[in-house]
Scaffold this motif. Structure first.
Motif, PDB file in Angstrom:
ATOM      1  N   SER A  89      -0.199  17.130  -0.837  1.00 23.16           N
ATOM      2  CA  SER A  89      -1.189  16.966  -1.713  1.00 23.16           C
ATOM      3  C   SER A  89      -0.887  18.221  -2.790  1.00 23.16           C
ATOM      4  O   SER A  89      -0.642  18.030  -3.861  1.00 23.16           O
ATOM      5  CB  SER A  89      -2.619  17.954  -0.775  1.00 23.16           C
ATOM      6  OG  SER A  89      -3.149  16.435   0.048  1.00 23.16           O
ATOM      7  N   TYR A 144      -3.090  13.006   3.935  1.00 17.87           N
ATOM      8  CA  TYR A 144      -2.025  13.638   4.266  1.00 17.87           C
ATOM      9  C   TYR A 144      -1.992  14.667   4.752  1.00 17.87           C
ATOM     10  O   TYR A 144      -3.232  15.648   4.149  1.00 17.87           O
ATOM     11  CB  TYR A 144      -1.480  12.928   2.650  1.00 17.87           C
ATOM     12  CG  TYR A 144      -0.615  11.114   2.828  1.00 17.87           C
ATOM     13  CD1 TYR A 144       0.485  10.686   3.436  1.00 17.87           C
ATOM     14  CD2 TYR A 144      -1.532  10.895   3.045  1.00 17.87           C
ATOM     15  CE1 TYR A 144       1.024   9.928   3.330  1.00 17.87           C
ATOM     16  CE2 TYR A 144      -1.412   8.800   3.140  1.00 17.87           C
ATOM     17  CZ  TYR A 144      -0.228   9.399   3.489  1.00 17.87           C
ATOM     18  OH  TYR A 144       0.155   7.798   3.036  1.00 17.87           O
ATOM     19  N   LYS A 170      -7.095  10.439   1.657  1.00 18.76           N
ATOM     20  CA  LYS A 170      -6.111   9.600   3.021  1.00 18.76           C
ATOM     21  C   LYS A 170      -5.131  10.261   3.611  1.00 18.76           C
ATOM     22  O   LYS A 170      -4.674   9.614   4.866  1.00 18.76           O
ATOM     23  CB  LYS A 170      -4.943   9.094   1.658  1.00 18.76           C
ATOM     24  CG  LYS A 170      -5.678   8.122   0.667  1.00 18.76           C
ATOM     25  CD  LYS A 170      -6.181   7.107   1.577  1.00 18.76           C
ATOM     26  CE  LYS A 170      -5.086   6.209   1.588  1.00 18.76           C
ATOM     27  NZ  LYS A 170      -5.325   4.758   1.930  1.00 18.76           N
ATOM     28  N   MET A 208     -12.825   6.539  -4.948  1.00 19.40           N
ATOM     29  CA  MET A 208     -12.412   6.549  -3.837  1.00 19.40           C
ATOM     30  C   MET A 208     -13.548   6.219  -2.264  1.00 19.40           C
ATOM     31  O   MET A 208     -13.579   5.974  -1.336  1.00 19.40           O
ATOM     32  CB  MET A 208     -11.500   7.849  -3.173  1.00 19.40           C
ATOM     33  CG  MET A 208     -10.370   8.340  -4.172  1.00 19.40           C
ATOM     34  SD  MET A 208      -8.855   7.823  -3.316  1.00 19.40           S
ATOM     35  CE  MET A 208      -8.971   8.071  -1.792  1.00 19.40           C
ATOM     36  N   ASP A 216      -0.458   8.202  -5.490  1.00 16.81           N
ATOM     37  CA  ASP A 216       0.856   6.907  -4.956  1.00 16.81           C
ATOM     38  C   ASP A 216       2.150   7.751  -4.351  1.00 16.81           C
ATOM     39  O   ASP A 216       2.576   8.034  -3.578  1.00 16.81           O
ATOM     40  CB  ASP A 216       0.536   5.871  -5.449  1.00 16.81           C
ATOM     41  CG  ASP A 216      -0.850   5.397  -4.867  1.00 16.81           C
ATOM     42  OD1 ASP A 216      -1.176   5.822  -4.373  1.00 16.81           O
ATOM     43  OD2 ASP A 216      -1.408   4.554  -5.949  1.00 16.81           O
ATOM     44  N   MET A 275       2.130  10.446  -2.267  1.00 13.31           N
ATOM     45  CA  MET A 275       1.823   9.740  -0.384  1.00 13.31           C
ATOM     46  C   MET A 275       3.407   8.649  -0.044  1.00 13.31           C
ATOM     47  O   MET A 275       3.557   8.091   1.351  1.00 13.31           O
ATOM     48  CB  MET A 275       0.261   9.128  -0.359  1.00 13.31           C
ATOM     49  CG  MET A 275      -0.945  10.276  -0.996  1.00 13.31           C
ATOM     50  SD  MET A 275      -2.122   8.924   0.069  1.00 13.31           S
ATOM     51  CE  MET A 275      -2.671   8.241  -1.545  1.00 13.31           C
ATOM     52  N   TYR A 284     -12.728   3.242  -0.354  1.00 15.75           N
ATOM     53  CA  TYR A 284     -13.031   3.538   1.433  1.00 15.75           C
ATOM     54  C   TYR A 284     -13.811   4.319   2.099  1.00 15.75           C
ATOM     55  O   TYR A 284     -13.831   3.523   3.046  1.00 15.75           O
ATOM     56  CB  TYR A 284     -11.712   4.703   1.650  1.00 15.75           C
ATOM     57  CG  TYR A 284      -9.867   3.980   0.870  1.00 15.75           C
ATOM     58  CD1 TYR A 284      -9.665   2.975   1.745  1.00 15.75           C
ATOM     59  CD2 TYR A 284     -10.095   4.498  -0.433  1.00 15.75           C
ATOM     60  CE1 TYR A 284      -8.211   3.017   0.419  1.00 15.75           C
ATOM     61  CE2 TYR A 284      -8.611   3.781  -1.389  1.00 15.75           C
ATOM     62  CZ  TYR A 284      -8.411   3.241  -0.620  1.00 15.75           C
ATOM     63  OH  TYR A 284      -6.610   3.256  -0.788  1.00 15.75           O
ATOM     64  N   TYR A 307     -16.043   6.479   1.810  1.00 14.71           N
ATOM     65  CA  TYR A 307     -15.989   7.935   2.654  1.00 14.71           C
ATOM     66  C   TYR A 307     -17.373   8.442   2.458  1.00 14.71           C
ATOM     67  O   TYR A 307     -17.902   7.829   1.576  1.00 14.71           O
ATOM     68  CB  TYR A 307     -15.009   8.813   2.222  1.00 14.71           C
ATOM     69  CG  TYR A 307     -13.347   8.785   1.955  1.00 14.71           C
ATOM     70  CD1 TYR A 307     -12.613   8.673   3.354  1.00 14.71           C
ATOM     71  CD2 TYR A 307     -11.923   8.357   1.002  1.00 14.71           C
ATOM     72  CE1 TYR A 307     -11.806   8.103   2.905  1.00 14.71           C
ATOM     73  CE2 TYR A 307     -11.127   7.482   1.250  1.00 14.71           C
ATOM     74  CZ  TYR A 307     -10.978   7.871   2.196  1.00 14.71           C
ATOM     75  OH  TYR A 307      -9.546   7.303   2.028  1.00 14.71           O
ATOM     76  N   ILE A 363      -7.008  12.882  -3.498  1.00 14.42           N
ATOM     77  CA  ILE A 363      -7.072  11.704  -2.975  1.00 14.42           C
ATOM     78  C   ILE A 363      -5.941  11.911  -1.660  1.00 14.42           C
ATOM     79  O   ILE A 363      -6.146  11.319  -0.557  1.00 14.42           O
ATOM     80  CB  ILE A 363      -6.384  10.622  -3.903  1.00 14.42           C
ATOM     81  CG1 ILE A 363      -6.540  10.248  -5.114  1.00 14.42           C
ATOM     82  CG2 ILE A 363      -5.518   9.603  -3.051  1.00 14.42           C
ATOM     83  CD1 ILE A 363      -6.485   9.693  -6.037  1.00 14.42           C
ATOM     84  N   CYS A 364      -5.229  12.600  -2.189  1.00 17.02           N
ATOM     85  CA  CYS A 364      -4.621  12.549  -0.815  1.00 17.02           C
ATOM     86  C   CYS A 364      -4.549  13.742   0.362  1.00 17.02           C
ATOM     87  O   CYS A 364      -4.746  12.694   1.845  1.00 17.02           O
ATOM     88  CB  CYS A 364      -3.105  14.079  -1.160  1.00 17.02           C
ATOM     89  SG  CYS A 364      -2.205  13.047  -2.271  1.00 17.02           S
TER      90      CYS A 364
END
Length: 302
Positions: free
Chosen positions: A191, A186, A184, A127, A234, A237, A131, A133, A180-181
């Motif tokens: 999650s 969410y 991102k 991640m 995924d 999400m 992205y 982060y 991950i969630c």
């Protein structure tokens, strides 16, 4: 403060606090340590994760037994040709790297166990690579993942000897999916759905290490586990409905783990550990170990 996912959800909705904040406050209360002191400990944890995730990508790392090794580098070298794509294959390579560092007696973080230690680091650094982060954002994701692991440990098991590999790699994948969630952006219910998907995907997964060593097929399941985490995130999400909530999924996980026969719970008596090929590897390994022992101590250690 919380025992179930529902408890965390109720605190989150009543206070507006994110999961990582809820968990950090709980740790401050339980340990007596300050916020910055706890975060500094986690920064060190994250750095150990990073070192083990990257070590086996550019150099072949082999286990002390000689049974496994070099697969992190093989997959990393292959990533541009991978049908699964460079992101997925890079993540799998990181997971293999951590598993190989563990088997070589290197330094890793049990997340939640040594046998499943490659999944969460592979998620976090994949991640970050994709992205950008910051480490501080990864720390919050790490804490979020830890909450999932804690809930599973309290209500089912994270031990392969108790609940099969669903309890180890399944738990790690659930933790990674939640991380991950969170990263991102969410909401918490997404999650939780991702974590539930990750567990459902491997419900009943057995623990059958050949020679009784946490190497094979454990390393393959670490690679599979990070894929499970990404796919589960995924799915959640994208809005795929989670028909069985996380708490009930974890309860099912406990019941399934308790139903597994002893041979399929880290005893190396069943599954692939009981195959002729595995027994042949075990015989060769034991002969090699005894030969090394004779050379070093003349057999005095027997």
């Amino acid at each position: 403060m919380y025992n179930k996912a529902l408890d965390v959800w109720q605190i989150h909705t009543s206070t507006g606090k994110e999961v990582w904040e809820i968990a950090l406050e709980k740790d401050i209360e339980n340990t007596g340590l300050g916020r910055e002191e706890l975060l500094e400990k986690l920064r060190k944890t994250l750095q150990v994760m990073r070192e083990s995730a990257y070590k086996g990508l550019d150099e072949a790392v082999y286990s002390l037994s000689g049974i496994t090794g070099g697969n992190g580098k093989r997959l990393n070298d292959y990533k541009n040709e991978a049908v699964s794509g460079t992101v997925m294959s890079r993540a799998m390579a990181m997971a293999l790297s951590v598993a190989e560092v563990n088997a070589s007696m290197g330094r890793i973080v049990a997340a939640p166990t040594a046998g499943a230690s490659g999944i969460l680091p592979a998620v976090l650094f994949t991640m970050q690579e994709q992205y950008n982060y910051s480490d501080e954002e990864l720390l919050k994701a790490l804490i979020t993942a830890g909450v999932i692991g804690q809930i599973i440990a309290q209500n089912a098991s994270i031990s392969g000897a108790e609940g099969g590999c669903q309890a180890e790699c399944g738990s790690a994948a659930a933790m990674g999916a939640a991380a991950i969630c969170y990263l991102k952006g969410y909401d918490l219910h997404v999650s939780f759905a991702a974590s539930a998907f990750a567990i459902k995907n491997v419900l009943g997964l057995v623990c059958d290490p050949i020679c009784g060593l946490v190497e094979y097929p454990c390393n393959l399941r670490n690679a599979n586990g990070v894929v499970n985490a990404i796919v589960s995130a995924d799915l959640a999400m994208a809005g795929v409905p989670c028909l069985i909530p996380l708490d009930e999924t974890i309860d099912a996980m406990r019941r399934v783990g308790g139903s597994l026969p002893e041979a399929l719970r880290e005893t190396a008596l069943g599954g692939v550990a009981a195959t002729p090929a595995a027994k042949s590897i075990e015989a060769a390994w034991r002969n090699s170990s005894e030969s090394t022992c004779e050379t070093k101590c003349g057999g005095a250690c027997h």
